[in-house]
Design a protein around this motif. Sequence first.
Motif, PDB file in Angstrom:
ATOM      1  N   GLN A  65       3.971  -8.156  14.350  1.00 54.57           N
ATOM      2  CA  GLN A  65       5.030  -7.788  13.406  1.00 54.57           C
ATOM      3  C   GLN A  65       6.137  -8.844  13.387  1.00 54.57           C
ATOM      4  O   GLN A  65       7.216  -8.648  13.966  1.00 54.57           O
ATOM      5  CB  GLN A  65       5.597  -6.420  13.785  1.00 54.57           C
ATOM      6  N   ARG A  81       0.794  -1.220   0.000  1.00 52.23           N
ATOM      7  CA  ARG A  81       0.000   0.000   0.000  1.00 52.23           C
ATOM      8  C   ARG A  81       0.834   1.282   0.000  1.00 52.23           C
ATOM      9  O   ARG A  81       0.596   2.195  -0.792  1.00 52.23           O
ATOM     10  CB  ARG A  81      -0.936   0.052   1.225  1.00 52.23           C
ATOM     11  N   THR A  82       1.795   1.349   0.900  1.00 49.46           N
ATOM     12  CA  THR A  82       2.505   2.627   1.051  1.00 49.46           C
ATOM     13  C   THR A  82       3.261   2.971  -0.232  1.00 49.46           C
ATOM     14  O   THR A  82       3.117   4.072  -0.770  1.00 49.46           O
ATOM     15  CB  THR A  82       3.465   2.571   2.256  1.00 49.46           C
ATOM     16  N   ARG A 105      -1.435  -6.178  12.917  1.00 49.03           N
ATOM     17  CA  ARG A 105      -0.886  -7.533  12.852  1.00 49.03           C
ATOM     18  C   ARG A 105       0.307  -7.646  13.797  1.00 49.03           C
ATOM     19  O   ARG A 105       0.946  -6.633  14.119  1.00 49.03           O
ATOM     20  CB  ARG A 105      -0.508  -7.877  11.401  1.00 49.03           C
ATOM     21  N   PRO A 125      -1.014  -4.896   5.962  1.00 42.07           N
ATOM     22  CA  PRO A 125      -1.720  -6.129   5.628  1.00 42.07           C
ATOM     23  C   PRO A 125      -2.246  -6.857   6.871  1.00 42.07           C
ATOM     24  O   PRO A 125      -1.667  -6.772   7.931  1.00 42.07           O
ATOM     25  CB  PRO A 125      -0.620  -6.974   4.967  1.00 42.07           C
ATOM     26  N   GLN A 157       0.978   6.850   7.212  1.00 41.61           N
ATOM     27  CA  GLN A 157      -0.158   5.991   7.554  1.00 41.61           C
ATOM     28  C   GLN A 157      -1.065   6.750   8.525  1.00 41.61           C
ATOM     29  O   GLN A 157      -2.284   6.687   8.439  1.00 41.61           O
ATOM     30  CB  GLN A 157       0.328   4.681   8.184  1.00 41.61           C
ATOM     31  N   ARG A 217      11.434   3.773   3.012  1.00 45.55           N
ATOM     32  CA  ARG A 217      11.124   2.822   4.099  1.00 45.55           C
ATOM     33  C   ARG A 217      12.376   2.007   4.370  1.00 45.55           C
ATOM     34  O   ARG A 217      13.050   1.569   3.420  1.00 45.55           O
ATOM     35  CB  ARG A 217       9.977   1.902   3.688  1.00 45.55           C
TER      36      ARG A 217
END
Length: 359
Positions: free
Chosen positions: A228, A53-54, A226, A266, A134, A103
């Motif tokens: 990690q 997404r990012t 989630r 996700p 985000q 990132r």
Amino acid sequence: MSLHHLIDFNDLTAEEWREINTLAADIKKDPEKYADRCKGKILATLFYEPSTRTMLSFQSAMIRLGGEIIGFDNPGNSSVSKGENLKDTITIISSYADIITMRHPKEGAALAASLYSRCPLINAGDGGHFHPTQTLTDLFTIEQVKGTLSGLTVGLCGDLKNGRTVHSLLRALNTLGKNTFYLISTPSLSLQPRITELLRANGNEVFEVTSLEECMNRLDILYMTRIQRERFDSEEHYKEQSGKFILDTNKMSQAKNDMIVLHPLPRVDEIEEEVDYDQRALYFKQAQNGIYVRMALILKMIGSAPTDETDILKFRDMPKGHCCKNKVCITNTEHYLPFLTYEMRDGHKACKFCDTEID
Ligand code: NCD
């Protein structure tokens, strides 16, 4: 907007955040109006860690603004694999692009990169530390649905220790409103005490609980995350912590009719697929909003003046080679970095890259 780099959400003033949010809302209504605002400009996406997404929403945002994109999503295909350091990569890429988003798995990597970047640099996630864009997406979604960022009861569930989206969102809500927080995690994955203390010191109510059932009926927002996996030291430790919090239709039936479920995605197993069909599940719409806020952010930042070369030169004379006790801090791998510190509220010092207290 005078902001040169966006590393931490709190680099933005409340007014600057409001400007981005308002612009994002306008772009969402009429994207065509913005179709060539970045004509001739280049965005570099440097992703040293996986992303769907990012990275793709940043790329899509730039293309929708009429700009072009360059970058890598696998540092193995770049000179990083030959041993190039972050400083050299950024020095070069910032002369090829007009804006960078990066990132990286190390905490503080975005700040480190920004010290040497000649163009605006946006943190797209630095290890388990921060993820400000985000947060822009999350706040935009919350405001559109709830109309406010204050007086809300917000549950955050899952990996609160390693979840960078949680850290950035809490820091943002802490400056933009006063709310009640339910922190839902196992003791091993609980939020860093310094963030809990910060929230309490600013008049937020904070409750730490170990199950969703304890707070489900009180929440206005449930922010699921989630576990990690990539931040654990072993697969065994990850397995011990996974599968503990699962949102299902039964738990949803205990929630208010207007509660909303957010998730940065996700998802792994923490939200059952059936929940997707509940109208309160907004995580896919939230991800879509990521495009509008990133378009707005690019537009606001791309014009900012290039870094003054003297700013970069001043790091040359600072003491180097210091390492932070946080093993995943960028200062442990990029040894040319000046070791920058700041004073915390309690008078102790912290590493400016990763916010870990210095003994
Ligand atoms: C998050 C991230 O990368 O921190 N994803 C995202 O950017 N939307 C959340 C996660 O990976 O769990």
